[in-house]
Scaffold this motif. Structure first.
Motif, PDB file in Angstrom:
ATOM      1  N   GLY A 143      30.409  38.137  40.576  1.00 50.80           N
ATOM      2  CA  GLY A 143      30.370  38.862  39.315  1.00 50.80           C
ATOM      3  C   GLY A 143      29.030  38.831  38.609  1.00 50.80           C
ATOM      4  O   GLY A 143      28.914  39.340  37.498  1.00 50.80           O
ATOM      5  N   PHE A 190      35.949  43.781  39.437  1.00 52.23           N
ATOM      6  CA  PHE A 190      37.165  44.249  38.763  1.00 52.23           C
ATOM      7  C   PHE A 190      37.869  45.319  39.588  1.00 52.23           C
ATOM      8  O   PHE A 190      39.097  45.320  39.725  1.00 52.23           O
ATOM      9  CB  PHE A 190      36.789  44.794  37.373  1.00 52.23           C
ATOM     10  N   ALA A 214      38.313  38.841  36.519  1.00 53.79           N
ATOM     11  CA  ALA A 214      38.589  40.154  37.105  1.00 53.79           C
ATOM     12  C   ALA A 214      40.087  40.300  37.401  1.00 53.79           C
ATOM     13  O   ALA A 214      40.659  41.376  37.207  1.00 53.79           O
ATOM     14  CB  ALA A 214      37.771  40.340  38.386  1.00 53.79           C
ATOM     15  N   GLN A 222      41.801  40.927  34.039  1.00 54.72           N
ATOM     16  CA  GLN A 222      41.508  42.281  33.555  1.00 54.72           C
ATOM     17  C   GLN A 222      42.273  43.326  34.362  1.00 54.72           C
ATOM     18  O   GLN A 222      42.763  44.312  33.803  1.00 54.72           O
ATOM     19  CB  GLN A 222      39.999  42.534  33.627  1.00 54.72           C
ATOM     20  N   TYR A 230      38.894  46.731  31.601  1.00 56.54           N
ATOM     21  CA  TYR A 230      37.687  45.994  32.012  1.00 56.54           C
ATOM     22  C   TYR A 230      36.867  45.553  30.806  1.00 56.54           C
ATOM     23  O   TYR A 230      36.264  44.484  30.806  1.00 56.54           O
ATOM     24  CB  TYR A 230      36.854  46.885  32.924  1.00 56.54           C
TER      25      TYR A 230
END
Lengths: 431, 431, 431, 431
Positions: free
Chosen positions: A295, A303, A349, A352, A381
């Motif tokens: 990330g 995501f 992620a 989300q 997100y």
């Protein structure tokens, strides 16, 4: 369950941050509630999320140019397990550890298993290594391992993989990850088809040694160490091999192993559709197999991968259970810190993706509302779920801010003292 | 067989160049003979080589920014066939023509077939078009065709493909090439898996309409016109679909439809190994689907593709017979000239691949002699086989220098007069 | 001039191949003569061509995953010079050697110079190394060298470069190549502009130490070892720095240091136009900085680079004299063989570029004849100039087939005996 | 200032959403306050942010394969201005409009200016177009415009650019953006250096016509429409040209015009360091110049660009004022909706970049704390500033949710009626 950092220190840390967290959590709860989302359901999901740690990630990595060691690096698998224990103690998101043989091979597997259990850890997929020569090894892998021209070399590679299965079995693992660097540096060096035929022949022998409840995870990679033609270079090859081998063979997706511009989340969708998604090596990259923290470069892509996984989970139900592992090289950071924050990023992620309003999304997709379809994903997100992740850690017994808590603990200083660097050691920066 | 350029002119052209060619051919024959190679066997192979022409390539292409028309462009399929006739007359390497419907749809297929036969041409794979809306079309493909959410739109796309099969059948074609632009521009726009499920559903209906001796060629492409997620984006997806559909479904490789740095010759090896190589769209590119003249940017790659094809031919025998087609966009050249020289470049790569000493290559591969393996390919590739290609043309009744002969013929000038540009016409630069 | 391989053996080798070469050469002479080209002028040019050898290329390279050593690798700069001597003895195209400090640092520079002269070698650009830490080094380069936050670290990097200039000066070099791995792995790690400001500050100090007739060659690279932001990442940055430093600063182009799809020959054209082309590191690559043998992956690109150099030579005249060096990593081949055949490939591209009919090309360009412009280049590129290269070697006292002659000489076997591998040595696979 | 959507409707929209917004805003204010950040300062900055609209973006775009028109597309610049007026009315972030000539050329510039003012709009940089041929144009740009071999063609291109300056001057613009598609499709087609020499010659003539307070913005692009060598292909060339031309020449960065894997934020840092950053064309892409909605594919990259801009603003002070413009192609969405949401995404990145704790960041950078440096950026980026953006719109008189308000207004339906599609019109999908 033993803890490596004094639990009083963690409690103290949490006490200082608790009220701020509770305020942030309440604020977010309100925001989510106005969107019709119950924060508690997300927190409960976050609490159950897990991603495995790579034992080899506990040391400092490097490049072919240099490795700049860090202080207090673990010198053997027991020390690596301690570091993994710290990471899991503070994040509560990393109960699994993925071992790499022969690096992590010990004669006393029971001792290893007991130490893991003491830290609340179990063993996830084990990894074989036929991309390096070990001291005293009879046949070199310079010109290939599972694809080698020499039958004896191939047999050696197969035997090593079978031994990995045995070691893993003794440790409670349920999967073998097979990544080979085999390939060619020059056009003509390999008969491209012949190499894959030999790969499949070797793979079938390994496959035959799998226990009934095991998976064999085939990991593809575009290039490096082979620079012209890697035998298992792309998901298509991985998929064709997994199909050819049988139901226990699945494909493993490493986020850094693809050609530039590749849509990785679509590969995830394809592999789930065709029943062959085995698991992930999470990391991030900008150029090649950079093995950066998950990330850190393209969090939206991470995501979107989890968005596909959420879609698959909805379709496939409880049976859908790919292996999640980190696979990173920590060249300029403290590996413990990078692994802690990367585990949190992957968990972020996941949460989300669980925030996506799938009913609305389907509606927008069906009415060709590309703008609102896209915004539906972005809406999830964009949501800062940090306080959900922190609350999940707190409730699970971890630290609200793992990096800060770790730094305050003095663990690295203690290790620097307890684990003096071996003189002249230039342990490889492999990932 | 009718000729479009006066055969006397061709003879005159050849007469002027013949003695020089014979000297070059003799010189090369000597060089090859010193390497133990019989030039006549290569010339005989060259004489039998064929690559099909794309009817749509006879016009000037363009980009989304502009199309700069050329003079005397063909205005319908009959005029396109004339241009293809010229190309084949002079190169003797392009007896097949690949049609694109509805662009090339005519009511009188017999007239078309007769004209083709008069030029010594036959019809290779036919192409469907569901990436554009036609005037009067009931359902728009703006949001997809074979993958459309709307069942009626999908049915329309299927019906069009079935009609293409019928038209092709009437013309003697044996394959349908299916390329769809379907995909999403934004994350979320499509349910990625749902789109492929609908694709497969549509594809199965088309597949069901295939005559017994037909193939369905699935063409993948990374991007454009879809810019985030193309449903059939890579060979892995194409392969999985072809497997799912059945034996008559094969994969078509367009050299410009891959991610940067992709090893295309390895994809060729994989598809032949797994029995799914259906054919090629030859062209060249530096960035994306640039559709430049074959061999103009990376001629060694074209050679390496043919090296795999030569390996496959050796393994598979007479049954190995993928479709070879050009697919190019001619934006700054005379399309007839580009198609002629591109056909020659593809033929060149074929002949060079047949020059590879496969016995020596195998020996070097088996002894890990990467340097000599690579040099064995380079040795064949470095050989200037131009005089073999020219001799093959001469012996087949074509022109020693097709571009020079064509220029001398005045054909383009005649067409410029015979085919005045339609006022306001901005025919699309599609490839 | 001493020879390392017995000159009788070379003569014997040549005697066996001479008549075949003479026949091929005569055949090519005839072909070229029919095109109006005098083969002797090309051979004379080929005889004068030179590309320097990298001292570090004489050993086996590796990746971050492993290095698989070869037999008889040189263990110090004197042994490296011997290997370079063999390469030049047989190819007669590699009289220069590029050293890398501190790897090649010796106290007795005169002894080194004498050995070089004995082999007919001289010293081309010297290279500094601030991408690794050396034993006993005061400040680590883990977080940068010329760009380091710490003034002391920067001073150490500057001092090392100044020492390289002094060493090079004593050896007769005329240029310092500066490549730094400095950069960031994560967004935020560097202030991107601050890093380049510090680089320029350090570079100015190094520049100030250059003798009057020296050049400083700035080498850019997109990524590796830095994986997010490399300080000198592209030719634009290299160019801006070279401009900022002064006339003695020039840009060095390594063929593997660019983003995917980059048109490298255009960078060459730009740098010559703006007066800043300093030289090359030749190699080839498919993915990243793969450091494969020159011309092994995309030989046409190598030709196009030399086509720009030929254009520049025509425009700039005698003053145009960029440095040509090989820079490769030999992981699966004998480094001596790879360097010999790579030198020949670079020389091949040079000769082919000199075959381009520039008057015709200009005419086609001016009449917008894109097809014939392209064919004019291809016509030269397609010409197999192997016998010109062999004849140039023969006339210069080298071997007709350097690899075959080298293999026959038994040099590697002798070295395997004379240079036993250091136990436990894992010399880095740096390039 | 006239409004195009009834202001009562906007007020009604805001009334419904106001209390929810205020709650979210208060919640965020609390979170930020716990981090020591005053939300009001951010909101004030957001209120002042502006990004210009591309007049050509108001219509539906397309690809070379097809354009699928939308309903109610504007048919001339006055209708485009109306659409831009709606966008600015609801977002309050897009007061500038960038025109494209000759598409937007009108005889009555005063009428145009008055209409703009009535909508609260002004004219940002004007764009010239020499990548298409216009009806009745004397010389074709098929083989280049500013780089054309023909002096008359170059003069025509220069004259058009000078006319653009004059038109822009009459409208209050202060900059001319020059993007040319000039380049070659084949090696050899252009003398690469000659083409840039002619470009510079043309550019100097245009530069000479700039009013004292104007800028000339040079826009580079890697490929398309030229597919082998684009004359202004990269920032290095753009920069060298801007330097050669003079102080009024600056470089314009379009986010989609780079090679794969390029670090664009570093280019921004370089151009600001060397004083040549002129402005931006914002959009997003995954493959090439995909021209997707800003922030839709890689929102973190957009943030990182603004992070560099925030750094530059801090260093350069008030004088730092690059031009911000959207440049997108809306193929599957309502262009008004895409432009509104894209303006908001750009504004979001701007606000998030202003949230970065630069003092802390500097501290982490100086202590080599790569992890916390990266987290400092991520911390800002993760913050969901949606309610700040909505509050800024509300306070500026716009809509809390511009897309929802627009949809509720029925504007598109009205336009569909008022602006019937021209029969047979296939207006190009140029961006």
């Amino acid at each position: 369950m033993s803890t490596i950092i004094d639990s009083g220190r963690v409690a103290e840390h949490n006490d200082k941050l608790r009220s701020g967290l509770e305020e942030d959590y309440a604020a977010l709860a309100g925001m989510l509630s106005r969107r019709g989302v119950d924060i508690e359901q997300l927190t409960a999901k976050a609490q159950k999320f897990a991603v495995a740690l790579p034992s080899w990630g506990a040391g400092t990595g490097g490049t072919r140019f240099a490795r700049f060691p860090g202080r207090g690096e673990p010198r053997n698998v027991f020390e690596k397990l301690d570091d993994c224990g710290v990471i899991h103690q503070l994040t509560r998101a990393t109960p699994g550890v993925s071992l790499h043989f022969p690096w992590d091979k010990v004669s006393d597997t029971q001792a290893l298993r007991q130490q893991a259990e003491a830290h609340g850890l179990y063993f996830d997929a084990v990894n074989s290594n036929t991309f390096q020569d070990q001291v005293g090894q009879e046949h070199s892998y310079k010109y290939g391992s599972m694809t080698a021209i020499s039958a004896a070399t191939r047999a050696q590679a197969v035997a090593h993989n079978v031994e990995c299965i045995e070691l893993g079995n003794a440790l409670g693992s349920k999967a073998l990850t097979v990544w080979v660097g085999d390939g060619a540096n020059f056009p003509g060096q390999h008969n491209l088809r012949g190499a894959l035929e030999r790969y499949l022949e070797s793979a079938r022998e390994i496959y035959a040694a799998l226990p009934a409840d095991w998976h064999m995870l085939i990991e593809h990679k575009l290039f490096e160490p082979a620079f012209y033609a890697t035998t298992i270079a792309d998901w298509g090859t991985s998929f064709a091999c997994a199909q050819s081998l049988g139901d226990k063979a699945k494909c493993l997706v490493d986020l850094g192993h693809h050609a530039p511009n590749t849509n990785i989340e679509m590969i995830v969708a394809r592999l789930t559709q065709f029943g062959k998604l085995g698991g992930f090596h999470f990391n991030d990259s900008k150029y090649g197999d950079d093995d950066l923290d998950s990330g850190s470069i393209n969090p939206f892509q991470l995501f979107l991968v989890f968005n596909e996984l959420a879609d698959a989970a909805e379709r496939e139900g409880a049976g859908f259970n790919p292996a999640y592992m980190l696979d990173q090289s920590h060249n300029v950071t403290d590996p413990i810190e990078s692994l802690m924050s990367s585990a949190v990023e992957v968990q972020r992620a996941f949460v989300q993706a669980n925030l996506v309003d799938r009913v609305a999304l389907r509606g927008f997709q069906e009415s060709h509302d590309a703008l609102q379809s896209a915004q539906t994903l972005k809406h999830a997100y964009r949501t800062d779920v940090s306080s959900i992740l922190a609350m999940a850690r707190l409730r699970n017994g971890g630290a609200i801010d793992p990096v800060a808590c770790y730094r305050a603990s003095g663990y690295r200083d203690q290790m620097a003292e307890a684990r003096p660097a071996k003189a002249g050691a230039s342990s490889s920066g492999i990932v």
